[in-house]
Design a protein around this motif. Sequence first.
Motif, short mmCIF file in Angstrom:
data_model
loop_
_atom_site.label_atom_id
_atom_site.label_comp_id
_atom_site.label_asym_id
_atom_site.label_seq_id
_atom_site.Cartn_x
_atom_site.Cartn_y
_atom_site.Cartn_z
N GLU A 5 65.25 -20.29 -6.24
CA GLU A 5 65.73 -19.39 -5.19
C GLU A 5 64.68 -18.33 -4.83
O GLU A 5 64.53 -17.97 -3.67
N LEU A 6 63.97 -17.86 -5.84
CA LEU A 6 62.90 -16.88 -5.61
C LEU A 6 61.78 -17.49 -4.77
O LEU A 6 61.31 -16.87 -3.80
N VAL A 7 61.37 -18.69 -5.10
CA VAL A 7 60.34 -19.39 -4.33
C VAL A 7 60.78 -19.55 -2.88
O VAL A 7 60.02 -19.28 -1.95
N ALA A 8 62.02 -19.96 -2.66
CA ALA A 8 62.54 -20.15 -1.31
C ALA A 8 62.56 -18.83 -0.54
O ALA A 8 62.18 -18.78 0.64
N ASP A 20 53.18 -23.93 -1.64
CA ASP A 20 52.12 -22.93 -1.82
C ASP A 20 52.63 -21.72 -2.62
O ASP A 20 51.92 -21.20 -3.48
N VAL A 21 53.85 -21.30 -2.34
CA VAL A 21 54.43 -20.17 -3.08
C VAL A 21 54.56 -20.54 -4.55
O VAL A 21 54.26 -19.73 -5.44
N GLU A 22 54.99 -21.76 -4.83
CA GLU A 22 55.15 -22.20 -6.21
C GLU A 22 53.81 -22.19 -6.95
O GLU A 22 53.72 -21.78 -8.10
N LYS A 23 52.74 -22.63 -6.26
CA LYS A 23 51.39 -22.61 -6.86
C LYS A 23 50.97 -21.18 -7.18
O LYS A 23 50.42 -20.90 -8.24
N VAL A 24 51.21 -20.27 -6.25
CA VAL A 24 50.85 -18.86 -6.44
C VAL A 24 51.63 -18.27 -7.61
O VAL A 24 51.07 -17.57 -8.47
N MET A 25 52.93 -18.56 -7.67
CA MET A 25 53.75 -18.03 -8.77
C MET A 25 53.30 -18.58 -10.11
O MET A 25 53.23 -17.85 -11.11
N GLN A 26 52.95 -19.86 -10.16
CA GLN A 26 52.47 -20.48 -11.39
C GLN A 26 51.15 -19.82 -11.81
O GLN A 26 50.96 -19.49 -12.99
#
Length: 91
Positions: A5-8, A20-26
Amino acid sequence: MNKKELVAAIAEKSEVTKKDVEKVMQSFTEVVSEELAKGEKIQMVGFGTFEVAERAEREGRNPKSGEVMTIAASKSPKFKAGKALKDIVNK
């Protein structure tokens, strides 16, 4: 809110793909973890500070038997909220 939900939410707000957001968060979590493992502190002005708290060796008791035991020294990650974040939360 969970990670998905945070990624979305970030993807929608920043108009970037979820991938891209998931990559940045990782990458963010990896960098923070690596720096804390080295004993470094990460300060994000207005948001907060990530740091490592050290706990000394101490004596404790086994709650079941009451036996005295030694609890080993340890390190623990810690987050301290910045003033701006505290102000937003306390509105």
